[in-house]
Design an enzyme around this catalytic site. Structure first.
Site, PDB file in Angstrom:
ATOM      1  N   CYS A  14       0.877  -1.175   0.000  1.00  0.00           N
ATOM      2  CA  CYS A  14       0.000   0.000   0.000  1.00  0.00           C
ATOM      3  C   CYS A  14       0.915   1.226   0.000  1.00  0.00           C
ATOM      4  CB  CYS A  14      -0.961  -0.015   1.185  1.00  0.00           C
ATOM      5  SG  CYS A  14      -0.155   0.036   2.808  1.00  0.00           S
ATOM      6  N   PHE A  15       0.462   2.334   0.521  1.00  0.00           N
ATOM      7  CA  PHE A  15       1.291   3.540   0.457  1.00  0.00           C
ATOM      8  C   PHE A  15       2.485   3.477   1.401  1.00  0.00           C
ATOM      9  CE2 PHE A  15       2.152   8.083   1.575  1.00  0.00           C
ATOM     10  CZ  PHE A  15       2.715   8.419   0.352  1.00  0.00           C
TER      11      PHE A  15
END
Length: 367
Positions: A98-99
């Site tokens: 994810c980020f």
């Protein structure tokens, strides 16, 4: 909850081997920048992410997590997990991120675990991997001696660069030939994607253990993609190699680049009729883009020659008339500009030669 992770020390290997990566960020995040080996299969849509983000600001993390589970539940959740399963069925050696390598990665990993898949997520996520690549661009010039290949328009610099193992093809990464007529059919990557791809190519260059780093002479902007500032500054200081070519060699190359390849590419994408219109617009639009530099009189003369050549090409399938405006473009615009720019680099010129002589010179330098 599983803690099966890929540590930061494996970033280099991930990029060099092109490990498939499932990017669970929202589509809007992915569109701003991603890695060449990543596929976007988000945990949340853009609207879901926005709602969860608002809830987090107003009510805190627990409430936001609860809302996220409400929004992605039942068939919605099942469909997303099915898509993830399909990805890892096709790419069993893949990872996810994810980020920041935080909650979204852990939730995705947990849901995959529920259906029998234990998939590692990448520590630090996209943000840390992106920083790794930025650092690579900044440090790469110090790992090999940079050499800049210059040459007059149509001298075949790009083709030459692509034949050399010590090179990195900046125009290939930017998907643009770096000139007024340099646009390609497929469009250019985003700035972030350009930088990511550049860094990965620099990693591959290092893996080949080359003592030299050969780059084509470029402006700061290659189309709309900007060469990272620190890297470009190093290019501006590096020794220059000048590739020579006769006008008789240059004209067919430019006819092929500007006319044959562009026409064929547009027709392949859009069909005969719409493809020719797009190709014509590309040529006339590129010429219009340098109107101020040409001046009104010269621009009008070239436009007339170009329109005549397009008409002849369309009616007779004969492209030779394009050589008239290409010759005038070289004589009145590209060649004077090149000689002016080369004059400013004269002190940095280390070698000048033809294609064959340049290959021999570079080979004499050793690996």
């Amino acid at each position: 909850m599983s803690t099966n992770t890929v540590p930061a020390k494996q970033y280099r290997e991930i990029f060099l081997k092109g490990h498939p990566i499932m990017d669970v960020r929202a589509p809007i995040e992915f569109s701003k920048g991603a890695f060449p080996n990543a596929v976007n299969l988000p945990l949340m849509t853009d609207s879901e992410r926005q709602k969860v983000g608002t809830c987090y600001k107003e009510h805190g993390q627990e409430a936001a997590i609860e809302l996220g589970h409400q929004l992605v539940a039942g068939k919605v959740k099942a469909n997303r997990v099915d898509a993830w399963k399909a990805f890892f069925s096709e790419h069993p050696d893949g990872f996810l991120y994810c980020f920041r390598g935080g909650l979204r990665s852990r939730i995705t990993q947990s849901w995959l675990k529920e259906v029998g898949l234990d998939i590692p997520f990448i520590e630090g996520g996209y943000k840390a991997m992106r920083q790794f690549l930025i650092d690579e661009i900044d440090t790469a010039p110090g790992k090999s001696e940079m050499l800049i290949l210059s040459g007059i328009t149509g001298s075949g610099k790009t083709d030459f660069v692509r034949l050399r193992s010590e090179s990195v093809d900046l125009e290939g990464i930017a998907n643009h030939r770096g000139s007024s007529f340099g646009r390609q059919h497929e469009g250019q990557p985003s700035q972030i994607d350009f930088e990511n791809r550049l860094a990965i190519e620099l990693l591959r260059h290092q893996e080949r253990e080359q003592a030299k780093l050969l780059l084509e002479d470029e402006s700061f902007l290659i189309g709309r993609n900007a060469i990272p500032k620190t890297f470009f500054e190093k290019m501006q200081q590096a020794p220059v190699l000048v590739l020579t070519s006769t006008l008789e060699e240059r004209l067919p190359r430019l006819l092929d680049d500007y006319v044959h390849k562009m026409h064929a590419g547009y027709v392949e994408r859009l069909g005969e009729e719409q493809g020719f219109i797009a190709y014509r617009d590309y040529l006339l639009g590129s010429l219009k883009g340098i109107y101020k530099r040409l001046g009104g009189k010269l621009h009008a003369e070239m436009t007339e020659l170009m329109n005549k050549a397009l008409a002849t090409e369309q009616s007779r399938r004969d492209t030779s008339a394009h050589l008239d405006w290409i010759s005038l473009l070289l004589e009145s615009y590209y060649d004077p500009m090149y000689h002016y720019q080369l004059g400013k680099k004269a002190a940095r010129v280390r070698f000048t030669g033809t294609h064959a002589e340049m290959h021999e010179y570079l080979s004499s330098l050793g690996k």
